[in-house]
Design an enzyme around this catalytic site. Structure first.
Site, PDB file in Angstrom:
ATOM      1  N   GLU A 150       0.833  -1.213   0.000  1.00 55.80           N
ATOM      2  CA  GLU A 150       0.000   0.000   0.000  1.00 55.80           C
ATOM      3  C   GLU A 150       0.869   1.267   0.000  1.00 55.80           C
ATOM      4  O   GLU A 150       0.481   2.295  -0.538  1.00 55.80           O
ATOM      5  CB  GLU A 150      -0.913   0.013   1.243  1.00 55.80           C
ATOM      6  CG  GLU A 150      -1.918  -1.126   1.304  1.00 55.80           C
ATOM      7  CD  GLU A 150      -2.548  -1.296   2.694  1.00 55.80           C
ATOM      8  OE1 GLU A 150      -3.635  -1.894   2.768  1.00 55.80           O
ATOM      9  OE2 GLU A 150      -1.951  -0.867   3.710  1.00 55.80           O
ATOM     10  N   ASP A 197     -11.628  -1.966   8.762  1.00 55.44           N
ATOM     11  CA  ASP A 197     -10.186  -2.167   8.580  1.00 55.44           C
ATOM     12  C   ASP A 197      -9.568  -2.786   9.831  1.00 55.44           C
ATOM     13  O   ASP A 197     -10.300  -3.256  10.717  1.00 55.44           O
ATOM     14  CB  ASP A 197      -9.496  -0.835   8.212  1.00 55.44           C
ATOM     15  CG  ASP A 197      -9.224   0.038   9.432  1.00 55.44           C
ATOM     16  OD1 ASP A 197      -9.857  -0.190  10.503  1.00 55.44           O
ATOM     17  OD2 ASP A 197      -8.376   0.942   9.351  1.00 55.44           O
ATOM     18  N   ASP A 231     -12.488  -5.242  -0.896  1.00 54.48           N
ATOM     19  CA  ASP A 231     -13.384  -6.401  -0.834  1.00 54.48           C
ATOM     20  C   ASP A 231     -14.730  -5.991  -0.245  1.00 54.48           C
ATOM     21  O   ASP A 231     -14.811  -5.049   0.538  1.00 54.48           O
ATOM     22  CB  ASP A 231     -12.755  -7.520   0.009  1.00 54.48           C
ATOM     23  CG  ASP A 231     -12.277  -7.019   1.356  1.00 54.48           C
ATOM     24  OD1 ASP A 231     -11.135  -6.506   1.418  1.00 54.48           O
ATOM     25  OD2 ASP A 231     -13.039  -7.096   2.332  1.00 54.48           O
TER      26      ASP A 231
END
Ligand code: ADE
Length: 261
Positions: free
Chosen positions: A32, A194, A219
């Site tokens: 990321e 998260d 997702d």
């Protein structure tokens, strides 16, 4: 005897109206973070800011007069995978704030999204509030402590300028979702889920540093695909969307103060 020192509850007026000059960007996974490290040509710090031997990684540089520091929890020393989750997120954020004294924290990363609340793969959200969904303590007041609901710094102008969706973020230490977690996430009225946000918010609140959360959806939690599979399948493409958005947010922030976000 001198009166005890008190901490203000919210960022002071001075903090709100002073131009932002230093941003701490906490990102849990190397995949990321890498596009942003490359985009801003940041260099890895050989650090004395952190205790000797910790796997934490810091990249730094200057962009448009902003001191940028991207920090990551790094690889688990035994297993070699990114140290995702709340414990390392809070430790790295705490140590980094003490060492770097940033004006603003950005927690950027990926998240699961709920299609029933309007999330789709590749969407990038700004979190309005964050809370935990796996700290259930059914005793009055401890229950609220467990949930740990905290507001993000106000970001009306960023969300308008970048045309970002806004929603509540719910944090827990699991990628999957147990029925207990699901009930808490619904109670938290979360749109995205998260594994770090509320922990970063806890530290930001403790040390009185404004924090914003930029989360890209990899997702769909209330969909029919297995979460881990969908997450891995979309990680690279969604990380590119995250990179674009964080870069635009930093462009927007440059030259502004907290009250203008
Ligand atoms: N990060 C990306 N997808 C996630 C999910 N479904 N749950 C927690 N963290 C995530």
């Amino acid at each position: 005897m001198a009166p005890p020192e008190t901490q203000p509850d919210a960022p002071s007026e001075d903090v709100q109206s002073k131009p932002i000059s230093s941003i701490l960007i906490f990102i849990a996974m190397h995949t990321e973070a890498l596009p942003l490290v490359n985009r801003f040509q940041l260099t890895e710090a050989v650090d004395s800011s952190y205790p000797k031997g910790v796997p934490w990684v810091r990249y730094h540089g200057v962009y448009k007069n902003l001191h940028l520091n991207i920090v990551q929890p790094g690889k688990d020393p035994v297993l070699g995978v990114d140290s995702v989750g709340t414990i390392s997120a809070s430790l790295v954020t705490y140590a980094s704030v003490l060492a770097l004294q940033p004006d603003l924290i950005i927690n950027a990363g990926t998240a699961g999204g709920f299609k029933a609340k309007g999330a789709a793969i590749g969407d990038v959200f700004l979190a309005s509030e964050v809370a935990f969904h796996d700290r259930r303590i059914p005793i009055p007041v401890f229950d609220l402590y467990g949930v740990g609901l905290r507001p993000a710094c106000s970001t009306c102008n960023i969300s308008q300028e970048l045309n970002l969706k806004i929603g509540r973020l719910s944090t827990g230490d699991s990628l999957d979702m147990s029925p207990h977690d699901e009930a808490s996430i619904i109670a938290n009225e979360a749109t995205i889920k998260d594994m770090e946000g509320a922990a970063v918010a806890y530290v930001a609140d403790l040390l009185k540093v404004p924090v914003i959360f930029i989360k890209a959806v990899t997702d769909i939690v209330d969909g029919d695909k297995p979460t881990a599979e969908e997450f891995l399948q979309n990680l690279t493409a969604v990380t590119a969307a995250l990179d674009e958005t964080v870069a635009k947010a930093i462009d927007f922030i440059a030259g502004k103060c907290i009250s203008e976000l």
